[in-house]
Enzyme design. Structure first.
Site, short mmCIF file in Angstrom:
data_model
loop_
_atom_site.label_atom_id
_atom_site.label_comp_id
_atom_site.label_asym_id
_atom_site.label_seq_id
_atom_site.Cartn_x
_atom_site.Cartn_y
_atom_site.Cartn_z
N SER A 83 48.34 47.27 40.38
CA SER A 83 48.97 47.49 41.96
C SER A 83 48.58 48.75 42.49
O SER A 83 48.07 49.89 41.90
CB SER A 83 50.40 47.60 41.69
OG SER A 83 50.86 48.70 40.77
N GLU A 102 40.66 49.06 41.12
CA GLU A 102 40.94 47.52 41.54
C GLU A 102 42.38 47.44 41.79
O GLU A 102 42.97 46.51 40.69
CB GLU A 102 40.09 46.79 40.42
CG GLU A 102 38.80 46.95 40.11
CD GLU A 102 37.81 46.58 41.33
OE1 GLU A 102 38.24 45.86 42.10
OE2 GLU A 102 36.74 46.98 41.23
N CYS A 139 44.64 38.70 41.97
CA CYS A 139 44.63 39.62 43.30
C CYS A 139 44.00 39.04 44.39
O CYS A 139 44.19 39.53 45.50
CB CYS A 139 43.80 40.76 42.63
SG CYS A 139 42.14 40.32 41.85
N GLY A 146 47.42 52.55 41.11
CA GLY A 146 46.15 52.86 41.43
C GLY A 146 46.39 54.43 42.25
O GLY A 146 45.73 55.42 41.80
#
Ligand code: NAD
Length: 505
Positions: A237, A258, A292, A241
């Protein structure tokens, strides 16, 4: 003993995972298929994690000296072992994450593909030779191994994300320490057991080349704080990050991030609506909206809205939701009850914002402990509230537009920048969409959906998606350090830019 628990145990045994690693531990693993506990995994203590990082740091010092093509041989063997065990590992992915069988197998195929890619790359970690401005000088750059690569991964691609990072890191001469999602430690244990088989066939590798540390966010935090880990590749998430990026930046480490997406497709007047319908169905409902790259916003031109949306509603109403292990199911469960609650609260917020919600209700498939839902299609009056956020569940917000510029602005006007696509047969419109003034995402597709990327291209996104790139193209450079070399093979010492500094002799 339940049948899923039995099957998990049998797969783990067949893949050679020692029972003490997944039985009698403190981390309970629930299968989303039924919600029952199927294993209790041993977690890694802080001291053990630190020791693992230490071993990986030592292993790096040896591994970096092994020639690239030889390092590639290890990854080739890993690809072979994965081929031989694709069915079992793919099945375990389905049991642990609740993916339908073809998606579980597809995830392992992705691991095999990146291994193949990395093997070829192991002979092509090329630097450039650059024209020097000075006579009898050579200017060039080399790429050297970087060190320990910390890999933090999310639950929804429990093993593919490891392979994207591991295959590249290993051929680049790095060692790896993996912290998988606390929701998916079984597939991680199985993957490492398979990697050990590849190592056994390869011969000697330094102890600690590949380490696995298991636990919750805390153990991931230790990995990101550790100065012995020059690069942390973190998938998950945006909230995670942000935390990891700050910690790593504070010690001048490198992050490959990512993170979350809020992916959109634009449907233009010239779109092939049959193709669009199929692409939207897979993009928005596949993996129960837990990719994602899942399609979260559909931006439809007003001239085709009334043709497309009623048909899409029919598809949503008829899609087969069910036990992912049974044939015919296309939409399996959400990962857990928290995901269900988050979905319901986003739908409630959408209703309050004037949205019309179709679907989204709970579907009882395997009792109260598992969370199956009908995917939701939400017609929104404008892009606001929950539409601006990533809810990790199958919710597709539908918006109308009039001009191409308005569509691109709507698409780009969110904080995330992972994947996007345009359905159009208008060449000019397509080129504008792919131009510097078009999509601002890391992935921009035409006449396909937002999800289902191939490993050959670099994967990742901009803005709150984190800016990292993994997988294909030149993503390998993130796992190495660049060194610029100037070599003087003449007898004089000319300085760059014509600078004179004669001290005499
Ligand atoms: P998450 O952020 O809850 O957890 C991901 C991982 O980060 C887990 O291993 C977790 O333990 C760890 N973690 C959490 N907080 C941490 C911290 N402070 N320090 C270090 N580690 C920490 O994500 P999730 O629910 O497992 O996965 C879903 C999310 O992942 C979605 O947002 C999805 O978009 C994203 N995702 C992105 C990509 C991509 O390539 N862009 C791929 C897959 C998933």
């Amino acid at each position: 003993m339940s049948s899923i628990r039995d099957e998990v145990t049998s797969i783990m045994e067949t893949l050679g995972v020692s029972a003490e690693l997944y039985q009698g531990g403190t981390l309970s693993v629930r299968t989303p298929v039924t919600g029952e506990i199927v294993a209790s995994v041993r977690v890694t203590s802080a001291e053990e994690a630190s020791a693992a990082i230490g071993r990986a740091a030592t292993a790096f010092r040896t591994w970096r000296l092994v020639p690239g093509p030889r390092r590639g041989e290890l990854v080739r063997l890993l690809g072979n072992v994965l081929r031989e065990n694709k069915d079992l590992l793919g099945r375990l992915v389905s049991l642990e994450v609740g993916k339908i069988p073809s998606e579980g197998l597809g995830e392992v195929q992705e691991m095999i593909d990146i291994c193949d890619f990395a093997v070829g790359l192991s002979r092509q970690l090329c630097g450039q030779v650059i024209q020097s401005e000075r006579p009898e000088h050579r200017l060039m750059e080399q790429w050297h191994p970087l060190g320990v690569v910390g890999i933090i991964s999310a639950f929804n691609f429990p093993v593919a994300v490891w392979s994207w990072n591991a295959a590249l890191a290993l051929i680049c001469g790095d060692s790896i320490v993996w912290k998988p999602s606390e929701k998916t430690p079984l597939t991680a244990l199985a993957t490492i057991a398979l990697f050990k088989k590849a190592i056994a066939e390869f011969g000697e590798v330094p102890e600690g080349l590949s380490e696995l540390i298991i636990g919750e966010a805390e153990i991931g935090k230790l990995l990101s704080e550790d100065e012995r880990v020059p690069v942390v590749s973190a998938t998950g998430s945006t909230r995670m990050g942000r935390a990891v990026a700050e910690v790593v930046a504070r010690r001048f480490g490198r992050s490959i991030l990512e993170l979350g997406g809020n992916n959109a497709s634009i449907v233009a007047p010239s779109a092939d609506l049959e193709m669009t319908l199929r692409a939207v169905a897979f993009g928005a409902m596949g993996t129960a909206g837990q990719r994602c790259t899942t399609l979260r916003r559909l931006i439809v031109h007003s001239s085709v809205y009334d043709q497309l949306i009623p048909r899409l509603r029919q598809v949503y109403a008829a899609i087969q939701i069910g036990n992912p292990l049974e044939e015919g199911s296309l939409v399996g469960p959400l990962v857990d009850g928290a995901a269900f609650t988050a979905m319901q609260s986003s739908l409630e917020a959408a209703r309050k914002a004037g949205g019309t919600v179709h679907g989204g209700e709970r579907v009882l498939v395997n009792g109260e402990e598992s969370f199956y839902v009908r995917p939701a299609l939400v017609e929104m009056p404008s892009q606001m509230g929950p539409v601006l956020e990533e809810t990790f569940a199958p919710i597709l917000y539908v918006l109308k537009y009039e001009t191409p510029a308005e569509a691109i602005a709507l698409q780009n006007n969110v904080a995330q920048g992972l994947s996007s696509s345009l359905f159009s047969n208008d060449l000019r419109e397509v080129e504008v969409y792919l131009s510097a003034a078009g999509s601002d995402c890391g992935i921009a597709n035409v006449n396909i959906g937002t999800s289902g990327a191939e490993i050959g291209g670099a994967f990742g996104g901009e803005k709150e998606t984190g800016g990292g790139r993994e997988s294909g193209s030149d993503a390998w450079k993130g796992y190495m350090r660049r060194q610029t070399n100037t070599i003087n093979y003449g007898l004089s010492l000319p300085l760059a830019q014509g600078v004179k500094f004669d001290v005499g002799s």
